[in-house]
Design a protein around this motif. Structure first.
Motif, PDB file in Angstrom:
ATOM      1  N   LEU A  20       1.800  -5.927   0.786  1.00  0.00           N
ATOM      2  CA  LEU A  20       0.848  -4.464   0.080  1.00  0.00           C
ATOM      3  C   LEU A  20       1.018  -5.604  -2.133  1.00  0.00           C
ATOM      4  CD1 LEU A  20       0.948  -2.796  -1.044  1.00  0.00           C
ATOM      5  CD2 LEU A  20       3.487  -1.520  -1.131  1.00  0.00           C
ATOM      6  N   ILE A  21       1.784  -6.370  -2.150  1.00  0.00           N
ATOM      7  CA  ILE A  21       2.388  -7.225  -2.863  1.00  0.00           C
ATOM      8  C   ILE A  21       2.636  -8.910  -2.215  1.00  0.00           C
ATOM      9  CG2 ILE A  21       4.241  -7.983  -4.424  1.00  0.00           C
ATOM     10  CD1 ILE A  21       4.483  -5.189  -4.618  1.00  0.00           C
ATOM     11  N   ASP A  22       1.656  -9.459  -2.787  1.00  0.00           N
ATOM     12  CA  ASP A  22       1.531 -11.009  -1.912  1.00  0.00           C
ATOM     13  C   ASP A  22       2.738 -12.025  -2.225  1.00  0.00           C
ATOM     14  OD1 ASP A  22       0.626 -14.020  -1.667  1.00  0.00           O
ATOM     15  OD2 ASP A  22      -1.475 -12.840  -2.452  1.00  0.00           O
ATOM     16  N   GLY A  23       3.430 -12.159  -1.115  1.00  0.00           N
ATOM     17  CA  GLY A  23       4.376 -13.226  -1.332  1.00  0.00           C
ATOM     18  C   GLY A  23       4.228 -14.563  -2.238  1.00  0.00           C
ATOM     19  N   SER A  24       3.315 -14.852  -2.166  1.00  0.00           N
ATOM     20  CA  SER A  24       3.258 -16.325  -3.001  1.00  0.00           C
ATOM     21  C   SER A  24       2.832 -16.284  -4.802  1.00  0.00           C
ATOM     22  CB  SER A  24       1.451 -17.034  -2.795  1.00  0.00           C
ATOM     23  OG  SER A  24       0.266 -16.409  -3.204  1.00  0.00           O
ATOM     24  N   THR A  25       2.457 -15.428  -5.082  1.00  0.00           N
ATOM     25  CA  THR A  25       2.435 -14.730  -6.836  1.00  0.00           C
ATOM     26  C   THR A  25       3.203 -13.861  -6.964  1.00  0.00           C
ATOM     27  OG1 THR A  25       0.249 -13.574  -6.192  1.00  0.00           O
ATOM     28  CG2 THR A  25      -1.028 -15.797  -6.485  1.00  0.00           C
ATOM     29  N   LEU A  26       4.212 -13.265  -6.089  1.00  0.00           N
ATOM     30  CA  LEU A  26       4.642 -12.155  -6.420  1.00  0.00           C
ATOM     31  C   LEU A  26       3.604 -10.614  -7.813  1.00  0.00           C
ATOM     32  CD1 LEU A  26       8.133 -13.823  -7.003  1.00  0.00           C
ATOM     33  CD2 LEU A  26       6.960 -12.672  -4.611  1.00  0.00           C
ATOM     34  N   SER A  27       2.583 -10.508  -6.688  1.00  0.00           N
ATOM     35  CA  SER A  27       2.306  -9.445  -7.467  1.00  0.00           C
ATOM     36  C   SER A  27       1.300  -8.843  -6.904  1.00  0.00           C
ATOM     37  CB  SER A  27       0.654 -10.309  -8.400  1.00  0.00           C
ATOM     38  OG  SER A  27       0.249 -11.514  -8.029  1.00  0.00           O
ATOM     39  N   MET A  28       0.753  -7.510  -7.003  1.00  0.00           N
ATOM     40  CA  MET A  28      -0.316  -7.054  -6.433  1.00  0.00           C
ATOM     41  C   MET A  28      -1.992  -6.877  -6.214  1.00  0.00           C
ATOM     42  SD  MET A  28      -0.272  -2.811  -5.805  1.00  0.00           S
ATOM     43  CE  MET A  28       1.164  -2.799  -5.190  1.00  0.00           C
ATOM     44  N   PRO A  29      -2.757  -7.374  -4.942  1.00  0.00           N
ATOM     45  CA  PRO A  29      -3.740  -7.481  -5.134  1.00  0.00           C
ATOM     46  C   PRO A  29      -4.673  -6.437  -5.461  1.00  0.00           C
ATOM     47  CG  PRO A  29      -3.381  -8.172  -2.755  1.00  0.00           C
ATOM     48  CD  PRO A  29      -1.896  -7.791  -3.725  1.00  0.00           C
ATOM     49  N   VAL A  30      -4.670  -5.126  -6.474  1.00  0.00           N
ATOM     50  CA  VAL A  30      -4.904  -3.993  -6.626  1.00  0.00           C
ATOM     51  C   VAL A  30      -6.650  -3.740  -5.610  1.00  0.00           C
ATOM     52  CG1 VAL A  30      -5.004  -1.814  -7.990  1.00  0.00           C
ATOM     53  CG2 VAL A  30      -3.280  -3.611  -8.681  1.00  0.00           C
ATOM     54  N   ARG A  31      -7.186  -4.166  -5.807  1.00  0.00           N
ATOM     55  CA  ARG A  31      -8.609  -4.063  -6.203  1.00  0.00           C
ATOM     56  C   ARG A  31      -8.761  -3.847  -4.512  1.00  0.00           C
ATOM     57  NH1 ARG A  31      -9.386  -7.220 -10.613  1.00  0.00           N
ATOM     58  NH2 ARG A  31     -10.020  -7.003 -12.390  1.00  0.00           N
ATOM     59  N   TRP A  32      -7.882  -4.717  -3.868  1.00  0.00           N
ATOM     60  CA  TRP A  32      -8.466  -5.226  -2.791  1.00  0.00           C
ATOM     61  C   TRP A  32      -6.850  -4.079  -1.996  1.00  0.00           C
ATOM     62  CZ3 TRP A  32      -9.855  -6.827   1.479  1.00  0.00           C
ATOM     63  CH2 TRP A  32      -8.998  -6.704   2.980  1.00  0.00           C
ATOM     64  N   VAL A  33      -5.795  -3.476  -2.323  1.00  0.00           N
ATOM     65  CA  VAL A  33      -5.539  -2.965  -2.050  1.00  0.00           C
ATOM     66  C   VAL A  33      -5.259  -1.780  -2.083  1.00  0.00           C
ATOM     67  CG1 VAL A  33      -3.208  -1.196  -2.298  1.00  0.00           C
ATOM     68  CG2 VAL A  33      -2.895  -3.971  -2.158  1.00  0.00           C
ATOM     69  N   THR A  34      -6.174  -0.446  -3.298  1.00  0.00           N
ATOM     70  CA  THR A  34      -6.334   0.364  -3.071  1.00  0.00           C
ATOM     71  C   THR A  34      -8.185   0.831  -2.481  1.00  0.00           C
ATOM     72  OG1 THR A  34      -7.801   0.028  -5.153  1.00  0.00           O
ATOM     73  CG2 THR A  34      -6.366   0.888  -5.539  1.00  0.00           C
ATOM     74  N   THR A  37      10.725  -1.358  -9.419  1.00  0.00           N
ATOM     75  CA  THR A  37      10.568  -0.437 -10.071  1.00  0.00           C
ATOM     76  C   THR A  37       8.848  -0.099  -9.301  1.00  0.00           C
ATOM     77  OG1 THR A  37      11.065  -0.816 -11.616  1.00  0.00           O
ATOM     78  CG2 THR A  37       9.946   1.125 -12.224  1.00  0.00           C
ATOM     79  N   LEU A  38       7.908  -0.916  -8.598  1.00  0.00           N
ATOM     80  CA  LEU A  38       7.049  -0.845  -8.265  1.00  0.00           C
ATOM     81  C   LEU A  38       7.449  -0.078  -6.612  1.00  0.00           C
ATOM     82  CD1 LEU A  38       3.713  -0.911  -7.994  1.00  0.00           C
ATOM     83  CD2 LEU A  38       4.242  -3.281  -7.251  1.00  0.00           C
ATOM     84  N   LEU A  39       8.581  -0.491  -6.220  1.00  0.00           N
ATOM     85  CA  LEU A  39       8.265  -0.064  -4.194  1.00  0.00           C
ATOM     86  C   LEU A  39       8.627   1.402  -4.792  1.00  0.00           C
ATOM     87  CD1 LEU A  39       8.753  -3.319  -2.884  1.00  0.00           C
ATOM     88  CD2 LEU A  39       6.593  -1.891  -2.951  1.00  0.00           C
ATOM     89  N   LEU A  74      -1.919   8.493  -4.014  1.00  0.00           N
ATOM     90  CA  LEU A  74      -1.416   7.285  -3.890  1.00  0.00           C
ATOM     91  C   LEU A  74      -2.363   5.904  -4.569  1.00  0.00           C
ATOM     92  CD1 LEU A  74       1.296   5.635  -2.489  1.00  0.00           C
ATOM     93  CD2 LEU A  74      -0.665   5.476  -0.808  1.00  0.00           C
ATOM     94  N   ILE A  75      -3.499   6.621  -4.134  1.00  0.00           N
ATOM     95  CA  ILE A  75      -4.324   5.792  -4.292  1.00  0.00           C
ATOM     96  C   ILE A  75      -4.260   5.531  -6.439  1.00  0.00           C
ATOM     97  CG2 ILE A  75      -6.684   4.480  -5.277  1.00  0.00           C
ATOM     98  CD1 ILE A  75      -7.231   5.542  -2.103  1.00  0.00           C
ATOM     99  N   GLU A  76      -4.108   6.594  -6.624  1.00  0.00           N
ATOM    100  CA  GLU A  76      -4.158   6.854  -8.263  1.00  0.00           C
ATOM    101  C   GLU A  76      -2.943   6.607  -9.180  1.00  0.00           C
ATOM    102  OE1 GLU A  76      -4.401   7.418 -12.308  1.00  0.00           O
ATOM    103  OE2 GLU A  76      -6.338   7.515  -9.987  1.00  0.00           O
ATOM    104  N   LEU A  77      -1.558   7.170  -8.190  1.00  0.00           N
ATOM    105  CA  LEU A  77      -0.292   5.646  -8.409  1.00  0.00           C
ATOM    106  C   LEU A  77      -0.428   4.965  -8.308  1.00  0.00           C
ATOM    107  CD1 LEU A  77       2.193   7.450  -9.309  1.00  0.00           C
ATOM    108  CD2 LEU A  77       3.114   7.349  -6.918  1.00  0.00           C
ATOM    109  N   VAL A  78      -0.867   3.635  -6.944  1.00  0.00           N
ATOM    110  CA  VAL A  78      -0.875   2.517  -7.483  1.00  0.00           C
ATOM    111  C   VAL A  78      -0.835   1.690  -8.369  1.00  0.00           C
ATOM    112  CG1 VAL A  78      -2.069   0.610  -6.225  1.00  0.00           C
ATOM    113  CG2 VAL A  78      -0.730   2.527  -4.882  1.00  0.00           C
ATOM    114  N   ARG A  79      -2.483   2.404  -8.883  1.00  0.00           N
ATOM    115  CA  ARG A  79      -2.941   2.162 -10.406  1.00  0.00           C
ATOM    116  C   ARG A  79      -2.456   1.861 -11.805  1.00  0.00           C
ATOM    117  NH1 ARG A  79      -8.678   4.716  -8.710  1.00  0.00           N
ATOM    118  NH2 ARG A  79      -9.606   2.675  -7.694  1.00  0.00           N
ATOM    119  N   ARG A  80      -2.337   2.726 -11.943  1.00  0.00           N
ATOM    120  CA  ARG A  80      -0.903   3.701 -13.073  1.00  0.00           C
ATOM    121  C   ARG A  80       0.655   2.866 -12.494  1.00  0.00           C
ATOM    122  NH1 ARG A  80       1.688   7.595 -13.907  1.00  0.00           N
ATOM    123  NH2 ARG A  80       1.657   9.310 -11.489  1.00  0.00           N
ATOM    124  N   LEU A  81       1.171   2.299 -11.502  1.00  0.00           N
ATOM    125  CA  LEU A  81       2.303   1.663 -11.094  1.00  0.00           C
ATOM    126  C   LEU A  81       1.797   0.357 -11.567  1.00  0.00           C
ATOM    127  CD1 LEU A  81       4.529   3.810  -8.586  1.00  0.00           C
ATOM    128  CD2 LEU A  81       5.066   3.569 -11.344  1.00  0.00           C
TER     129      LEU A  81
END
Length: 927
Positions: free
Chosen positions: A658-672, A772-774, A920-927
């Motif tokens: 869900l959150i990339d371990g190398s960049t510590l960020s979420m690829p939002v388009r991929w996850v949604t 906070t995100l999780l 959940l998809i909308e929440l991912v985008r907002r957070l």
């Protein structure tokens, strides 16, 4: 098996009923055997008579066992799973039974009770006793004597009486099914992946594992190589804790001396009890091998004769605990070697020594052993002469001594008066002497090779499994250096993705700024498109294309085989596992407050399946970004199907990042995109509850989730990836209305929360944002703590942020005792520490939120009344000293109570409002 022990001459001398020879044989089978034997006796003469009679009765026995196998399946309710096998996903579904600690009442409950307890690593999983409900129309107690009289006075010659006696020998609720019969029936009814999960959990419980699975129904025995592939064990070689003394390896691949224990004819000594005593350190008894005195199901075996079990001893590096200085395998054949010659032959070919327990050595047994004269294996006899024919035994032993190349030291005598401890020490001394001399060392793979030569079926040899293995090898044979492979083959990761993630983060923050400068926004958009065009200019490498073909297979089984092979293949050939003890791994985390690179892993991250999926995600991200910006026509998309492939993997039980371990960020388009595809596949069953577990590494949160729900999150810092992963659990349709959701999405924070202090600056800010995100995505959050006073500041910070938004998940603080062997319950001191007003950490977190009195609000949120069960104390995971420790029963029971509480809170609506996937998809985008 009784028939094979009957001398045919007895029938020829006028015995009309086998009851004179073996009275325990059922009446109906007795009459059939006599009829067959009398018919064949008239047609055979001399030595040929015994051979042909034995073959004839073996054929007859196969028919009898086949009917018994079907009876056992019907009794256990497993007959429906002989064509469409029971799957791992079937066994993990959340149902009404997941919320109650129920006891089996009828035999059909036993398989599900076994799976449920095994998933929870409960040491009582092998218990097959049942609790009976009193039937409303049951006979009064005072009529029992009348019933007994009726049975006593039935004519034994009457067919009705024979049928009733026959029926009474089948397992009934008050005579539990033998645990080994239950295990064999369940494994024969399960697919390859459930078999693998069963053996993995049995290994954690320190149960002996099935190695050769008998199947009388289809006339073949199966060597369980694939089922053992996932078992990894650690040990310390002596001298203790020296450099390089820590070892970790897959049990299928590591070579060790093997010692087999078998029974010939009848033995008054129990092999399994003897093996348990040999494997048990000190005076603590480990019941690795089930035996008749455990009172967990004492019925005679019906279908499990011929089963071969295996267990290992692994040294801890402590001379006071280690029985042997190196790993040793012990094998146990259930049943008589005369009835299971193929299994015995296998054991003689793979073992360094074979211990034969018997009371009698007859002419037949002598002939069997004489045929082993070419074997190089050492043989030892354990006799009980006072129960057998002393002079006959001595005569045959004297003949066998030159044949088997043994001497009188290879003959041990054990009677009831023999001191058990001294006898066990003698067995250990024999094993130790064999270890010190040059001896055969074999892996489970070597054993499987020997089994193939003897004609046994090996579970791994199916076409789908081998095709998946070949595909994995085409990928892994190109990996010589892990870092070089990532750089050359996984080209979209590394710097391109790290830079794009940083730009997207800045762009996102800019959206919340008051009157942001348009020039800066345009510059960020330009830089992002430039990076994404650079990524989109690449084609998937040959290794990635092979991986995509593997996960695109139309065969679900082949796809699952491929992913498992990839996990093991990458672990084997990529970056080697860290060869340090767990306590050494704790020092790999950067010092608090020191300068850190936010993209630098907290520990060396081995190459894994998630890296190939990240690459697929980046191809999709880059392409989607260009389509959104109008730089690429939608009709020219090449990777739009990637999220659909990933969603299918999520549905099969694979944890996805869900959150990339190398960049510590979420690829939002991929996850949604993945969640959208999941919504399409689930159709109307898309109501979700999100449950997350947060905590610093090595607090046991992944193990907790795996034990609670049977999940597959990576455990241990030496093997676990750094990112946050999610896994999907299905709620049974009959329970989804009551629970209020169709699926539970479980998120493991992995190594994201490193425990940075507020003085760590950017590191703390990043960890607080991720927490906070999780938590913001979650309905329920479990916060795993190693020490009650060590609540990570980032999590406290997340509480304050979420309290302002009004989105507060139902939360449970779980204090896991990582050091004590067993603690009966929460100590008052622990409660008081957790209930005290927050200290410096929470004040610092509140100051970062510019809330002078923020810690008071935090006290009202987190440090609540323990009577409301927001605070849990989980006893230590292990009972005893690893690596020979089993999971503690107290740990298993405490985890079950926590699971029951979480599900109860979900059902009662105490968590945040349940979501569907679109929300959940909308929440991912907002957070």
């Amino acid at each position: 098996n009784y028939f094979l022990r009957i001398e045919v001459e007895l029938l020829g001398k006028g015995h009309s009923d086998l009851g004179e020879v073996a009275p325990e044989i059922k009446a109906s089978e007795r009459r059939t055997a006599v009829a067959i034997a009398d018919l064949e006796w008239r047609e055979m003469e001399g030595d040929d008579c015994e051979f042909r009679y034995g073959a004839l009765t073996s054929s007859f026995l196969s028919t009898v066992e086949r009917s018994r196998f079907q009876e056992m399946l019907s009794l256990l309710g497993l007959e429906t799973y002989q064509v469409q096998k029971l799957s791992l996903q079937d066994s993990l579904q959340i149902s009404f039974d997941s919320m109650k600690n129920w006891a089996p009442q009828v035999p059909k409950d036993l398989p599900w009770n076994f799976l449920r307890k095994l998933q929870a690593l409960n040491a009582d999983a092998r218990n097959t006793t049942m609790v009976l409900d009193v039937l409303p129309d049951a006979r009064p107690v005072e009529k029992e004597s009348q019933m007994e009289e009726e049975i006593i006075y039935w004519d034994p010659a009457d067919d009705l009486a024979a049928d009733i006696y026959s029926f009474s020998e089948l397992p009934t609720p008050d005579t539990p099914v033998n645990p080994l019969d239950l295990l064999c029936a369940l494994l024969l009814s399960s697919d390859s992946f459930l078999q693998q999960e069963i053996l993995l959990k049995m290994g954690l419980c320190q149960f002996a594992l099935p190695l050769v699975l008998p199947d009388s129904e289809n006339h073949y025995h199966t060597f369980l190589l694939w089922a053992m592939r996932g078992i990894v064990r650690t040990w310390w070689s002596q001298p203790p804790r020296g450099v390089g003394s820590f070892r970790e390896d897959n049990v299928v691949l590591s070579r060790a001396p093997a010692f087999a224990f078998v029974r010939m004819d009848v033995s008054s000594n129990s092999k399994s009890q003897l093996l348990n005593a040999v494997l048990s350190p000190g005076h603590r008894q480990w019941d690795c091998f089930w035996h008749r005195d455990l009172n967990l199901g004492t019925n005679a075996r019906e279908i499990s004769d011929g089963l071969v079990e295996i267990s290992w001893f692994f040294p801890s590096g402590r001379e006071d605990l280690d029985i042997f200085p190196e790993p040793v395998a012990f094998l146990n054949l259930r049943g008589d070697i005369g009835s299971h010659w193929l299994q015995f032959k296998l054991l003689t070919e793979i073992s360094s020594a074979v211990f034969i327990l018997t009371d009698n050595i007859s002419k037949k047994e002598y002939k069997l052993l004489y045929s082993m004269k070419e074997s190089t294996t050492k043989y030892y006899f354990i006799l009980s002469p006072y129960r057998g024919k002393r002079n006959t035994n001595l005569r045959f032993l004297n003949k066998l001594i030159p044949v088997l190349k043994i001497d009188h030291s290879h003959v041990l005598v054990k009677v009831s008066s023999t001191d058990s401890d001294s006898f066990v020490k003698r067995i250990r001394a024999i094993v130790g002497n064999v270890l010190r001399a040059p001896c055969r060392r074999v892996s489970v793979e070597d054993m499987a090779h020997a089994a193939r030569k003897l004609g046994l079926k090996v579970d791994e040899d199916c076409e789908e499994c081998q095709k998946a293995k070949d595909r994995m090898e085409r990928i892994t044979r190109k990996i010589k250096d892990s870092d070089a492979y990532r750089r050359d083959e996984l080209r979209l990761q590394g710097d391109p993705w790290r830079k794009a993630a940083q730009v997207e983060k800045e762009f996102c923050q800019l959206q919340w700024a008051v009157d942001p400068p348009e020039k800066h926004r345009a510059e960020l958009r330009r830089r992002l498109l430039e990076l994404r065009m650079q990524q989109n200019g690449h084609d998937p490498s040959s290794g990635v294309q092979e991986f995509i073909s593997g996960v695109s297979s139309p065969s679900l089984s082949e796809k699952q085989y491929f992913l498992r092979w990839m996990e093991w293949g990458l672990a084997r050939v990529a970056q080697p596992r860290l060869r340090q003890p767990p306590e050494t791994l704790l020092t790999l985390r950067p010092k608090h407050g020191g300068p850190t690179d936010l993209g630098e892993p907290l520990w060396p991250e081995p190459l894994g399946v998630e890296h190939f999926l990240r690459e697929m995600g980046q191809f999709y991200e880059a392409e989607s970004c260009l389509v959104e910006a109008g730089r690429l026509p939608a009709g020219q998309r090449r990777f739009a199907h990637f999220p659909g492939l990933a969603s299918e993997l999520l549905l099969t039980g694979l944890p996805l990042e869900l959150i990339d371990g190398s960049t510590l960020s979420m690829p939002v388009r991929w996850v949604t995109g993945l969640l959208k595809e999941l919504h399409i596949r689930l159709e109307r069953r898309s109501r979700l509850v999100v449950l997350s577990a947060l905590g610093v590494p090595c607090t046991g949160k992944s193990t907790l989730l795996n034990t609670m729900f049977g999940l597959r999150f990576a455990t241990g810092k030496s093997c676990g990836p750094r990112g946050a992963f999610m896994q999907l659990i299905t709620v049974a349709e009959g329970f989804s209305q009551d629970l209020g959701c169709d699926h539970i999405l479980v998120i493991d924070s992995g190594g994201l929360i490193g425990g940075a202090l507020t003085s760590a600056g950017d590191r703390f800010e990043l960890e607080a944002s991720l927490a906070t995100l999780l938590m913001g995505l979650s309905n329920v959050t479990v916060i795993s703590l190693a020490e009650t006073k060590d609540i990570p500041a980032a999590i406290l910070h997340a509480f304050l942020r979420l309290e302002k938004t009004g989105h507060m998940p139902n939360y449970q603080f779980v204090y896991q005792n990582l050091h004590d062997v067993s603690v009966p319950g929460p100590r008052p001191r622990d409660k008081r520490q957790l209930l005290d007003p927050p200290g410096d950490l929470s004040r610092a977190a509140a100051q970062m939120e510019k809330q002078g009195d923020g810690f008071r609000a935090l006290a009202g949120l987190a440090f609540c009344d323990p009577e409301k069960q927001h605070i849990w104390h989980i006893p230590g995971l292990w009972h005893g000293a690893p690596p020979m420790a089993a999971v503690s029963l107290a740990y298993s029971e405490a985890i079950f109570e926590l699971k029951r509480c979480l599900l109860e809170n979900i059902r009662n609506g105490l968590s945040n409002q349940n979501k569907n996937i679109q929300q959940l998809i909308e929440l991912v985008r907002r957070l």
